[in-house]
Each structure stands twice: as C-alpha cells, then as structure tokens.
Design a protein around this motif. Structure first.
Motif, PDB file in Angstrom:
ATOM      1  N   LEU A   1      51.146 -29.642 -47.699  1.00 51.11           N
ATOM      2  CA  LEU A   1      49.708 -29.413 -47.546  1.00 51.11           C
ATOM      3  C   LEU A   1      49.022 -30.626 -46.919  1.00 51.11           C
ATOM      4  N   LEU A   2      49.476 -31.810 -47.300  1.00 53.99           N
ATOM      5  CA  LEU A   2      48.915 -33.042 -46.740  1.00 53.99           C
ATOM      6  C   LEU A   2      49.156 -33.111 -45.236  1.00 53.99           C
ATOM      7  N   LEU A   3      50.391 -32.858 -44.808  1.00 50.07           N
ATOM      8  CA  LEU A   3      50.718 -32.935 -43.384  1.00 50.07           C
ATOM      9  C   LEU A   3      49.963 -31.859 -42.591  1.00 50.07           C
ATOM     10  N   ARG A   4      49.861 -30.669 -43.170  1.00 55.05           N
ATOM     11  CA  ARG A   4      49.095 -29.610 -42.494  1.00 55.05           C
ATOM     12  C   ARG A   4      47.628 -30.018 -42.370  1.00 55.05           C
ATOM     13  N   GLY A   5      47.107 -30.679 -43.401  1.00 50.43           N
ATOM     14  CA  GLY A   5      45.721 -31.133 -43.350  1.00 50.43           C
ATOM     15  C   GLY A   5      45.492 -32.141 -42.240  1.00 50.43           C
ATOM     16  N   TRP A   6      46.439 -33.058 -42.071  1.00 50.28           N
ATOM     17  CA  TRP A   6      46.330 -34.033 -40.989  1.00 50.28           C
ATOM     18  C   TRP A   6      46.346 -33.338 -39.624  1.00 50.28           C
ATOM     19  N   TYR A   7      47.215 -32.351 -39.497  1.00 54.44           N
ATOM     20  CA  TYR A   7      47.323 -31.606 -38.246  1.00 54.44           C
ATOM     21  C   TYR A   7      46.008 -30.905 -37.927  1.00 54.44           C
ATOM     22  N   GLU A   8      45.403 -30.296 -38.952  1.00 55.24           N
ATOM     23  CA  GLU A   8      44.143 -29.580 -38.744  1.00 55.24           C
ATOM     24  C   GLU A   8      43.001 -30.552 -38.464  1.00 55.24           C
ATOM     25  N   SER A   9      43.040 -31.727 -39.077  1.00 54.25           N
ATOM     26  CA  SER A   9      41.970 -32.713 -38.864  1.00 54.25           C
ATOM     27  C   SER A   9      41.891 -33.145 -37.403  1.00 54.25           C
ATOM     28  N   ALA A  10      43.056 -33.197 -36.747  1.00 53.27           N
ATOM     29  CA  ALA A  10      43.087 -33.634 -35.348  1.00 53.27           C
ATOM     30  C   ALA A  10      42.426 -32.613 -34.415  1.00 53.27           C
ATOM     31  N   LYS A  11      42.196 -31.399 -34.902  1.00 51.61           N
ATOM     32  CA  LYS A  11      41.562 -30.365 -34.077  1.00 51.61           C
ATOM     33  C   LYS A  11      40.044 -30.495 -34.059  1.00 51.61           C
ATOM     34  N   GLN A  12      39.501 -31.263 -35.000  1.00 47.82           N
ATOM     35  CA  GLN A  12      38.053 -31.409 -35.089  1.00 47.82           C
ATOM     36  C   GLN A  12      37.512 -32.167 -33.878  1.00 47.82           C
ATOM     37  N   GLY A  13      36.305 -31.825 -33.487  1.00 51.18           N
ATOM     38  CA  GLY A  13      35.704 -32.463 -32.319  1.00 51.18           C
ATOM     39  C   GLY A  13      34.797 -33.632 -32.660  1.00 51.18           C
ATOM     40  N   ASP A  14      34.775 -34.020 -33.922  1.00 50.23           N
ATOM     41  CA  ASP A  14      33.878 -35.103 -34.333  1.00 50.23           C
ATOM     42  C   ASP A  14      34.606 -36.444 -34.380  1.00 50.23           C
ATOM     43  N   ARG A  15      33.950 -37.433 -34.960  1.00 48.86           N
ATOM     44  CA  ARG A  15      34.517 -38.780 -35.034  1.00 48.86           C
ATOM     45  C   ARG A  15      35.823 -38.800 -35.823  1.00 48.86           C
ATOM     46  N   ILE A  16      35.884 -38.030 -36.901  1.00 45.73           N
ATOM     47  CA  ILE A  16      37.090 -37.973 -37.725  1.00 45.73           C
ATOM     48  C   ILE A  16      38.244 -37.378 -36.930  1.00 45.73           C
ATOM     49  N   GLY A  17      37.948 -36.344 -36.173  1.00 45.74           N
ATOM     50  CA  GLY A  17      38.982 -35.713 -35.367  1.00 45.74           C
ATOM     51  C   GLY A  17      39.581 -36.674 -34.359  1.00 45.74           C
ATOM     52  N   LYS A  18      38.744 -37.515 -33.759  1.00 47.10           N
ATOM     53  CA  LYS A  18      39.236 -38.478 -32.768  1.00 47.10           C
ATOM     54  C   LYS A  18      40.165 -39.505 -33.404  1.00 47.10           C
ATOM     55  N   ILE A  19      39.888 -39.837 -34.656  1.00 52.44           N
ATOM     56  CA  ILE A  19      40.779 -40.771 -35.360  1.00 52.44           C
ATOM     57  C   ILE A  19      42.150 -40.144 -35.554  1.00 52.44           C
ATOM     58  N   TRP A  20      42.168 -38.887 -36.008  1.00 47.88           N
ATOM     59  CA  TRP A  20      43.449 -38.228 -36.299  1.00 47.88           C
ATOM     60  C   TRP A  20      44.206 -37.834 -35.038  1.00 47.88           C
ATOM     61  N   GLN A  21      43.511 -37.763 -33.918  1.00 47.75           N
ATOM     62  CA  GLN A  21      44.187 -37.470 -32.654  1.00 47.75           C
ATOM     63  C   GLN A  21      45.080 -38.620 -32.212  1.00 47.75           C
ATOM     64  N   LYS A  22      44.942 -39.770 -32.842  1.00 48.48           N
ATOM     65  CA  LYS A  22      45.819 -40.908 -32.536  1.00 48.48           C
ATOM     66  C   LYS A  22      47.162 -40.800 -33.252  1.00 48.48           C
ATOM     67  N   LEU A  23      47.284 -39.866 -34.195  1.00 46.00           N
ATOM     68  CA  LEU A  23      48.532 -39.716 -34.939  1.00 46.00           C
ATOM     69  C   LEU A  23      49.459 -38.745 -34.216  1.00 46.00           C
ATOM     70  N   ARG A  24      50.701 -39.163 -33.982  1.00 42.39           N
ATOM     71  CA  ARG A  24      51.757 -38.299 -33.444  1.00 42.39           C
ATOM     72  C   ARG A  24      52.795 -38.118 -34.547  1.00 42.39           C
ATOM     73  N   LEU A  25      52.773 -36.989 -35.180  1.00 46.80           N
ATOM     74  CA  LEU A  25      53.644 -36.745 -36.328  1.00 46.80           C
ATOM     75  C   LEU A  25      54.908 -36.017 -35.874  1.00 46.80           C
ATOM     76  N   VAL A  26      56.077 -36.590 -36.211  1.00 44.56           N
ATOM     77  CA  VAL A  26      57.372 -35.997 -35.870  1.00 44.56           C
ATOM     78  C   VAL A  26      58.146 -35.770 -37.164  1.00 44.56           C
ATOM     79  N   VAL A  27      58.509 -34.521 -37.418  1.00 47.90           N
ATOM     80  CA  VAL A  27      59.249 -34.170 -38.636  1.00 47.90           C
ATOM     81  C   VAL A  27      60.617 -33.627 -38.238  1.00 47.90           C
ATOM     82  N   VAL A  28      61.677 -34.284 -38.704  1.00 48.70           N
ATOM     83  CA  VAL A  28      63.046 -33.881 -38.382  1.00 48.70           C
ATOM     84  C   VAL A  28      63.706 -33.376 -39.661  1.00 48.70           C
TER      85      VAL A  28
END
Length: 295
Positions: free
Chosen positions: A106-133
């Motif tokens: 749920l945490l990882l999905r939340g981070w993924y969804e946060s990056a979709k936001q168009g506000d200041r918070i979204g821009k912060i999370w857009q810097k995260l590149r999450l790779v799950v193997v």
C-alpha cells in the motif's frame, strides 16, 4: 544482472542510487512493520551518504506508512533536485511476512499515485524512480489484490532463443559442442528457461553427465533438475486446488481452460503457457514429471 545494468545506466545519467536487497535483510529487521520501515529509511539514507534523521521526521502521532512517506518526501527526495532510483531486489522475501507485505505494498502504491499529482507534492514524488525486482514462483500464496505489481511498467524476462543458448554454451566452455540435433532436443525438453538451460550446460561442462543421460534422467528424481522440480511440486502440494488444476493440464492431450485465478498463478510459477484463455505445460520436462507425480 539486468538490475545492475539499469543502475549503472542510471549512474551515468547522474541519478542518485539506493538499492535494498531483501535477501540480505536479517530476521530482526523483519520483526515488525515499524522496525522494517525505519531500517529502510536508515538504509536508503546511508546509500545516499546522508545521516539518518529519523528523530526529526518520524513522529509517533502519525501512522507507520505516513512516517515513512514523510521521511522520503521531506528529506530524501527534497535534499536534492536529482532523481532518486530506489531499487528493491528479491521483493518476494516479503511474501512470507503478512504483517509487513500488505502494508508495504500500500505504501509503494501510494508513492506511485502521489507522483501523478500536479501540485508541489507531486513534483517531489516525480523525482523517485522505483524499481521492484521479484520472482513470480511464490505467487500461489500471494493475494494479488494487495500487490504493487499491477502499476507502473512490468518487464517480464523472456526465454532464451536458440542463438542465445548456443552463445551461452560457448561462454561456459568452448569445448562444449552441442550439435544442432542435441541442442534441439535440449530445448524441446526445457524450452529457453534460463535457469534450466544454464543448469544443463553447467553439468555438461563438468562432464558429470552426457547429453543423452541428461535427457533420459531429466524428469526423474535422479536427474539434474530434481531440486527445482521438487520445489515446484512442494508449492503445488501445499495448494490442493492449484495442484488439481495443474493435474488436468499435464494429463490432457490438448489445451485446458482453467479458472482465471488458477491460470494466472500457474503461469506466474512458470508451469504453464497461455494459448488464448487455455493452458498447456510450459515444457515437456514438466509434463513428464508432474503427470507421474500428481496422482
């Protein structure tokens, strides 16, 4: 290997890199969700050569996932304008920890969804590149409704083709000469399955077995694939409904249509290939071994 190449490429692009290998995580770290998340935050900080600042950003008034999110958002992602590649290897290790796995997903999905936001918070999370193997062989015990694997871009590793198998044989030992007929027989048995192909070539290299012996003994307990086959058998026997479904597949002379959930899990385990909505055994090795074992 693919993950390391991806991380090397990311370094060349000037990205910050943090890698967490869950296979190396000790049991004490997995004792609780709080311990796991706090250790994760500290570990990523250390990878980025930052001092852990849990005392400043971790507040008991918030929930555990909220605290971990605050730590990444307010500290790890905000301290630099450069993107952060956070790679989690051997993610399937968490499947065994029901107190951690669902909440962490749920945490990882939340981070993924946060990056979709168009506000200041979204821009912060857009810097995260999450790779799950992760390996899919443990899917029979997994509730995929809580999985983070149906977001983002999924990359499935393909099987080796004939040319690649020839190249692998040469890399192992140039003295290994698999004639075209022998190579075809090997691939008829195990297809281009990376592990099975490398196991076969490795045994041929050490000359512990001839190709003819390998092919004849492969679907038996005496064969070189016995450990792999027994592990898959154990997975099936601990899920009777899945075992019954797979028995139908390996004993049929034509493709079998299964319940969608069974088909998905058997395919994730690598035991079947999908032909439209129907299933067939992935390899002749599996058909021959499991048709005798699943009685």
């Amino acid at each position: 290997m693919l993950l390391e190449k991806l991380l090397d490429y990311s370094r060349q692009q000037g990205y910050r890199i943090a890698k967490l290998d869950l296979k190396l995580t000790d049991i004490n770290t997995l004792a609780s969700l709080k311990t796991f998340l706090q250790c994760l935050c500290a570990d990523v900080s250390d990878s980025l050569e930052l001092e852990p600042e849990l005392d400043q950003y971790w507040k008991d008034i918030y929930g555990l996932n909220k605290n971990c999110t605050r730590y990444f958002q307010k500290y790890l992602l905000s301290v630099s304008d450069r993107p952060l590649v956070f790679a989690i290897d051997n993610f399937e290790r968490l499947f065994e920890y029901p107190d951690i796995f669902p909440q962490f997903c749920l945490l990882l999905r939340g981070w993924y969804e946060s990056a979709k936001q168009g506000d200041r918070i979204g821009k912060i999370w857009q810097k995260l590149r999450l790779v799950v193997v992760h390996s899919t062989e443990a899917y029979p015990c997994l509730d995929t409704n809580h999985s983070p694997f149906n977001v983002g871009i999924a990359i499935d590793l393909p099987e080796f083709n004939l040319q690649q198998v020839e190249n692998i044989a040469k890399r192992y030992d140039r003295n290994i000469q698999l004639r075209q007929e022998g190579l075809n027989k090997l691939m008829e048995l195990v297809g281009g399955h990376p592990y099975l192909i490398q196991e076969a070539i490795s045994n041929l290299k050490t000359k512990q077995i001839t190709l003819e012996q390998l092919l004849n003994l492969a679907p038996t307990e005496e064969g070189i694939f016995s450990n792999h086959l027994r592990e898959q058998l154990w997975n099936l026997q601990h899920n009777p409904l899945l075992e019954s479904a797979y028995k139908k597949v390996v004993t049929a002379n034509q493709p079998v249509r299964l319940d969608a959930e069974f088909g998905f899990k058997l395919h994730s385990m690598g035991l079947v290939k999908l032909l439209g909505n129907d299933c067939v055994p992935s390899y002749d090795l599996y058909r021959r071994y499991f048709s005798e074992r699943l009685v």
